[in-house]
Design an enzyme around this catalytic site. Structure first.
Site, short mmCIF file in Angstrom:
data_model
loop_
_atom_site.label_atom_id
_atom_site.label_comp_id
_atom_site.label_asym_id
_atom_site.label_seq_id
_atom_site.Cartn_x
_atom_site.Cartn_y
_atom_site.Cartn_z
N ARG A 1 -26.44 -18.76 73.38
CA ARG A 1 -25.56 -19.90 73.15
C ARG A 1 -25.27 -20.59 74.49
O ARG A 1 -24.78 -19.98 75.43
CB ARG A 1 -24.25 -19.41 72.53
N GLY B 1 -1.52 -14.80 74.30
CA GLY B 1 -2.31 -13.77 74.94
C GLY B 1 -3.64 -13.62 74.23
O GLY B 1 -3.89 -14.25 73.20
N GLN C 1 -8.28 -10.52 71.03
CA GLN C 1 -9.52 -9.74 70.99
C GLN C 1 -10.14 -9.64 72.37
O GLN C 1 -10.58 -10.65 72.93
CB GLN C 1 -10.50 -10.38 70.01
N GLY D 1 -18.06 -12.46 73.97
CA GLY D 1 -16.75 -13.06 74.24
C GLY D 1 -16.77 -14.15 75.29
O GLY D 1 -15.78 -14.35 76.00
N GLU D 2 -17.89 -14.90 75.38
CA GLU D 2 -17.98 -15.91 76.44
C GLU D 2 -16.96 -17.03 76.23
O GLU D 2 -16.41 -17.57 77.20
CB GLU D 2 -19.39 -16.51 76.53
N ARG E 1 -13.95 -16.71 74.97
CA ARG E 1 -12.67 -16.16 75.42
C ARG E 1 -12.63 -16.11 76.95
O ARG E 1 -11.61 -16.38 77.57
CB ARG E 1 -12.48 -14.76 74.84
N GLU F 1 -13.64 7.45 65.30
CA GLU F 1 -12.43 8.27 65.37
C GLU F 1 -11.18 7.39 65.40
O GLU F 1 -10.18 7.68 64.75
CB GLU F 1 -12.47 9.16 66.61
N ASN F 2 -11.26 6.28 66.12
CA ASN F 2 -10.13 5.36 66.22
C ASN F 2 -9.78 4.75 64.87
O ASN F 2 -8.61 4.61 64.51
CB ASN F 2 -10.47 4.24 67.21
N ARG G 1 -7.50 6.70 62.47
CA ARG G 1 -6.08 6.87 62.78
C ARG G 1 -5.23 6.18 61.74
O ARG G 1 -5.63 5.20 61.11
CB ARG G 1 -5.77 6.29 64.17
#
Length: 301
Positions: A56, A75, A78, A95-96, A98, A129-130, A133
């Protein structure tokens, strides 16, 4: 709030660790590498370079300015993802937009996930694993699903097998990322539920999403009421209409005055009243500035 502070502190601690030449982490087998995988780190923007092979190349200036304004106010929801090239040197993976928007408003650091050599399996284990939770909010879960799909190259079908969730469940979470960042923040802060978000995501225009979101919060609407409001929106009804029974069953004296109040205050006004004349008026506002404007109108001060 405590959770956010804890994450931020962790990010600063890892950032300091990464700047120590004697503890340069290059592989998952290195000391302290286990602290890095799956965690958010605050990185200096100057230490990150754009991927020269990024397909892109065109970025809409207006959209970037809108994103920059959102980041400045709320803020970065992501974090970006980078890969480690050398000591304190990183390259963008995703994330360019951002990254560019953060530079546009003069930020010096940005939250990032860091990919290091041979960390694919460790990253996948950490993310899965996250997700298991119990204290994650819907947006955190959606972002974790998105990371697994983008960085481990999983389809939604394969992802559903890895995390033990139905494909439709994963789709519903991922769709939440189409909501305006203000609404995503509201969901993370507990102002609305995932059910509200699933209804709102059916509204394409972000400004209309915000209008309905403010109505949900201001009037404490249920998910069912929100679904009715979105349905009314798609049928071409005015966004000032409310699905609440109380509003529909107002006595004549109050019903005739609601529109006058809304026009005078230039905001949504809800009235509850009985035939005897007793009731209450609820005035909605979406920001501190709007509150101050309404206060001046009502008090003359």
């Amino acid at each position: 709030m405590a959770k956010a502070i804890k994450k931020q502190a962790l990010g600063r601690g890892l950032s300091a660790l990464l700047k120590d030449p004697e503890n340069d982490i290059k592989s998952v087998s290195d000391k302290n590498a286990d602290q890095l995988v799956g965690n958010i780190v605050e990185l200096e923007l100057d230490s990150i370079e754009v991927n020269p092979f990024q397909p892109r190349s065109n970025f809409n200036d207006e959209a970037l300015e809108e994103l920059a304004s959102s980041i400045k106010e709320l803020g970065l929801i992501q974090p970006i993802t980078v890969r480690k090239l050398d000591f304190n040197t990183y390259q963008l993976v995703s994330g360019e937009r951002r990254y560019r928007a953060s530079k546009m408003i003069g930020l010096e650091t940005i939250p990032a996930y860091i990919r290091i050599a041979n960390d694919q399996e460790s990253l996948e284990m950490a993310l899965v694993e996250n997700i298991q939770r119990q204290d994650l909010d819907p947006i955190e879960i959606a972002l974790s699903y998105q990371r697994l799909m983008e960085e481990i190259q999983l389809t939604q079908e394969k992802l559903s097998e890895r995390v033990g969730k139905k494909r439709s469940t994963i789709t519903n979470y991922l769709r939440l990322l189409r909501l305006d960042p203000i609404i995503q923040t509201g969901m993370r802060d507990g102002f609305i539920s995932m059910g509200h978000g699933r209804a709102l995501v059916n509204v394409e225009k972000k400004e209309d999403q915000i209008d309905i979101y403010e109505k949900i919060v201001g009037q404490n609407l249920s998910v069912r009421d929100t679904e009715k409001l979105v349905q009314t929106y798609h049928e071409g009804g005015t966004k000032k209409e409310s699905p609440s029974k109380e509003q529909k069953s107002l006595p004549a004296f109050a019903k005739e005055s609601v529109k006058d109040l809304q026009n005078a205050l230039e905001t949504d006004v809800q009235v509850k009243a009985s035939e005897r004349g007793k009731g209450k008026i609820t005035i909605s506002f979406g920001s501190k500035d709007e509150f101050e404007r309404l206060k001046k109108l009502l008090t003359g001060a």
